[in-house]
Design a protein around this motif. Structure first.
Motif, PDB file in Angstrom:
ATOM      1  N   LEU A 146       0.856  -1.181   0.000  1.00  0.00           N
ATOM      2  CA  LEU A 146       0.000   0.000   0.000  1.00  0.00           C
ATOM      3  C   LEU A 146       0.892   1.230   0.000  1.00  0.00           C
ATOM      4  N   CYS A 147       0.534   2.224  -0.822  1.00  0.00           N
ATOM      5  CA  CYS A 147       1.383   3.415  -0.862  1.00  0.00           C
ATOM      6  C   CYS A 147       0.516   4.654  -0.795  1.00  0.00           C
ATOM      7  N   SER A 148       0.951   5.672  -0.046  1.00  0.00           N
ATOM      8  CA  SER A 148       0.210   6.929  -0.063  1.00  0.00           C
ATOM      9  C   SER A 148       1.185   8.080  -0.241  1.00  0.00           C
ATOM     10  N   VAL A 149       0.711   9.103  -0.963  1.00  0.00           N
ATOM     11  CA  VAL A 149       1.554  10.248  -1.320  1.00  0.00           C
ATOM     12  C   VAL A 149       0.941  11.511  -0.733  1.00  0.00           C
ATOM     13  N   TYR A 150       1.777  12.310  -0.068  1.00  0.00           N
ATOM     14  CA  TYR A 150       1.320  13.597   0.460  1.00  0.00           C
ATOM     15  C   TYR A 150       2.165  14.682  -0.172  1.00  0.00           C
ATOM     16  N   GLY A 151       1.523  15.737  -0.610  1.00  0.00           N
ATOM     17  CA  GLY A 151       2.313  16.841  -1.133  1.00  0.00           C
ATOM     18  C   GLY A 151       1.762  17.355  -2.436  1.00  0.00           C
ATOM     19  N   PRO A 152       2.389  18.317  -3.046  1.00  0.00           N
ATOM     20  CA  PRO A 152       3.549  19.054  -2.529  1.00  0.00           C
ATOM     21  C   PRO A 152       3.166  19.968  -1.371  1.00  0.00           C
ATOM     22  N   ARG A 153       3.959  19.957  -0.341  1.00  0.00           N
ATOM     23  CA  ARG A 153       3.655  20.776   0.814  1.00  0.00           C
ATOM     24  C   ARG A 153       4.915  21.438   1.337  1.00  0.00           C
ATOM     25  N   GLU A 154       4.740  22.278   2.324  1.00  0.00           N
ATOM     26  CA  GLU A 154       5.890  23.014   2.833  1.00  0.00           C
ATOM     27  C   GLU A 154       6.808  22.071   3.599  1.00  0.00           C
ATOM     28  N   PRO A 155       8.115  22.162   3.370  1.00  0.00           N
ATOM     29  CA  PRO A 155       9.027  21.254   4.086  1.00  0.00           C
ATOM     30  C   PRO A 155       9.092  21.612   5.561  1.00  0.00           C
ATOM     31  N   GLU A 156       9.418  20.629   6.384  1.00  0.00           N
ATOM     32  CA  GLU A 156       9.442  20.865   7.826  1.00  0.00           C
ATOM     33  C   GLU A 156      10.561  21.804   8.216  1.00  0.00           C
ATOM     34  N   ARG A 157      11.722  21.617   7.594  1.00  0.00           N
ATOM     35  CA  ARG A 157      12.858  22.477   7.940  1.00  0.00           C
ATOM     36  C   ARG A 157      13.128  23.381   6.752  1.00  0.00           C
ATOM     37  N   ARG A 158      12.893  24.638   6.958  1.00  0.00           N
ATOM     38  CA  ARG A 158      12.977  25.573   5.836  1.00  0.00           C
ATOM     39  C   ARG A 158      14.341  25.628   5.183  1.00  0.00           C
ATOM     40  N   ASP A 159      15.392  25.477   5.996  1.00  0.00           N
ATOM     41  CA  ASP A 159      16.729  25.632   5.403  1.00  0.00           C
ATOM     42  C   ASP A 159      17.046  24.514   4.417  1.00  0.00           C
ATOM     43  N   GLU A 160      16.317  23.377   4.519  1.00  0.00           N
ATOM     44  CA  GLU A 160      16.614  22.285   3.598  1.00  0.00           C
ATOM     45  C   GLU A 160      15.876  22.416   2.294  1.00  0.00           C
ATOM     46  N   ALA A 161      14.980  23.397   2.195  1.00  0.00           N
ATOM     47  CA  ALA A 161      14.212  23.533   0.958  1.00  0.00           C
ATOM     48  C   ALA A 161      15.107  24.033  -0.151  1.00  0.00           C
TER      49      ALA A 161
END
Lengths: 276, 271
Positions: free
Chosen positions: B69-84
């Motif tokens: 089973l697979c589920s996809v979430y996004g595109p959404r804001e990354p948790e840590r902004r500096d890694e975006a």
């Protein structure tokens, strides 16, 4: 007056509750359609999957062997664990189990102990030497509220489906010998079924809340009843206070729910036996 | 092993009952030929999209007894902004095996095997997703294996790309996975668990190993290739070609499943 669901969710729900119904068309005391599937996972000793509306929960039971606990040498172990992975909803992050998952695991462990669904003495093979450990791994695949109810139903169905092999201890080598050809079902003594409620604005009681309703509610209650109409567990973690009549209403509603779910589980077990 | 304080504790140690089978049951059974299918045939596939109501896109795949089973979430804001990334988005893949999915119970804490599979999945999906269209965003792919009956990585790749398509993430092409097990002279496509493990009692023989391939069928490009065991060079290239062919065979099923999901979400206008 028309309220927008995303902008003012509480007002939106209140406008429905005034008319004694809910946004998805249900009555205040109505459960979502429940479906059950038993024995689909071949690698597990027992498995079941339950869908209450959109909420989907799967339970897999694996039986392993171990030495009995030193303080209870004639008892086995039942280890339930609830996992709410990031797969089921965007509110859960990857990593160790969060608060909700830990609370659910502890609740299930308490229900198992309190309702004596399985006597731990039945799991003992030889006193102080060998016993069964039943790992009940419950996983949520789709989170839309009311996970506790789904977990209890799926756990009960999976335990009824579980088959464990016969084990004897060889007198000479003192090692266990497993006879995989001969399997037996577990002895289920009680059949607890739970029903969850949510309280809106300290007054209105609704049954089987969805995720949205749970987040807006002022209190959530779960009542667990077994087939002799005995109350096994009552879980009300904080929230608004309720009168005794409302609590009695909850328990009465749980008893009705128990009958429905009991019939469902029996029907599905019959059909799996018939298909074999 | 650090004590897992966040879960209900069981005994310190427990053994799987399969370790205690009497010696008679453990002798090598003569290997039966594959029931119902030839060496080059894939198991019949069942694929559906859109099963998880909470996720942006989801898919469920069954190949024989393997259930994923697979589920996809996004595109959404990354948790840590500096890694975006400013130029492109991030694709986070997480593959998990449920504790009841294998013969021997797995632990809840992710082991190194699962991390390797997640990394392999991420490498296979990366070339297909148009990440430059989602700058500063993150797309999460969560795969859960409910029952492991062989070829997990291959089917996880197929399942994940169907879920990405269901979520409406822009991609250059679907990614299809297929696995092959080389056993002496025989090449078994889409091995089940017994075939994948091989027969340890059969002794040493040349050409024993497995290959997993991820292919973009329309572009005919390979996005991931994993091989283990000992294979001769010519056997390996033949195995890669066989895997590519079986990926092409899978394509119509995957296409059907995605089309069905699209038609359900956006039904064609009535004439």
């Amino acid at each position: 007056m028309c309220f927008i669901r995303t902008a003012e969710p509480l007002e939106y729900h209140r406008s429905f509750l005034k008319e004694n119904c809910r946004p998805d068309g249900r009555e205040l005391g109505e459960f979502r359609p429940t479906t059950l599937n038993i024995g689909s996972i071949g690698t597990a000793d027992g498995s079941a999957m339950v869908k209450i509306g959109n909420t989907t929960v799967i339970c897999g039971i694996k039986a392993e062997l171990s030495a009995p606990p030193s303080d209870a040498p004639d008892k086995g172990y039942i280890v339930p664990n609830v996992d709410l992975p990031p797969l089921c909803s965007s509110r859960f992050r990857p990593g160790p189990p969060g608060e909700q998952a830990q609370a659910a695991s502890q609740f299930i462990a308490d229900v198992i102990d309190g309702s004596k669904i399985i006597k731990k003495e039945d799991l003992c093979i030889e006193k102080s030497k060998l016993c069964w450990v039943l790992y009940c791994d419950i996983m949520c695949l789709d989170y839309d509220g009311n996970v506790l109810d789904a977990c209890i139903i799926t756990l009960l169905a999976a335990l009824k489906n579980t088959q464990i092999p016969k084990v004897t201890i060889n007198k000479e080598t003192d090692l266990a010998e497993v006879d995989i050809e001969h399997k037996r079902h577990l002895q289920i003594n009680k059949h607890p079924v739970s029903s969850s409620f949510a309280v809106f604005d300290d007054t209105v009681l609704i049954v089987d809340p969805t995720a949205e309703e749970e987040s807006l509610a002022t209190s959530v209650i779960t009542a667990v009843v077994d087939e002799d109409d005995q109350l096994c567990a009552f879980h009300k973690p904080g929230g608004s206070s309720l009168s005794a009549e409302k609590l009695q209403d909850c328990i009465t509603r749980s008893v009705t729910r128990h009958r429905e779910v009991g019939k469902l589980i029996d029907k599905v077990l019959e059909s799996t036996k018939a298909s074999k | 092993v650090p004590a897992d304080r966040k879960r209900v504790r069981g005994p310190e140690e427990s053994q799987c009952p399969l370790l205690f089978l009497p010696p008679a049951a453990q002798t090598a059974e003569p290997r039966e030929p594959r029931a119902g299918r030839g060496n080059g045939e894939v198991r019949p596939l069942f694929a559906r999209c859109g099963l998880v109501s909470q996720a942006k896109g989801s898919s469920y795949l069954e190949a024989g007894n393997t259930k994923i089973l697979c589920s996809v979430y996004g595109p959404r804001e990354p948790e840590r902004r500096d890694e975006a990334g400013v130029r492109s988005g991030r694709l986070l893949c997480d593959l998990r095996l449920a504790p009841f999915s294998c013969g021997k119970r797995g632990a809840w804490i992710q082991g190194s095997g699962e991390r390797d599979l997640s990394l392999a999945l991420s490498e296979s999906l990366h070339p297909a997703v148009c990440l430059h269209r989602y700058p500063r965003a993150q797309i999460e792919v969560n795969v859960m294996v409910l029952e492991n009956d062989g070829s997990v990585l291959a089917h996880a790749v197929t399942c994940a790309s169907m879920a990405l398509a269901d979520a409406g993430i822009e991609m250059y092409d679907v990614v299809l996975g297929s696995a092959l097990r080389q056993d002496g002279g025989a090449s078994l496509v889409d091995p089940d668990l017994a075939e994948e493990r091989g027969n340890w009692l059969a002794g040493y023989e040349e050409n024993r190993g497995g290959v997993t391939l991820s292919l973009l069928p329309n572009l005919n490009q390979v996005s991931g290739l994993h091989a283990d065991g000992e294979l001769r060079a010519d056997t390996l290239s033949a195995a890669v070609r066989t895997c590519m062919e079986s990926c092409h065979k899978l394509y119509p099923v995957v296409q059907q499943a995605i089309l069905r999901a699209v038609k359900r979400k956006a039904p064609p206008p009535e004439k």
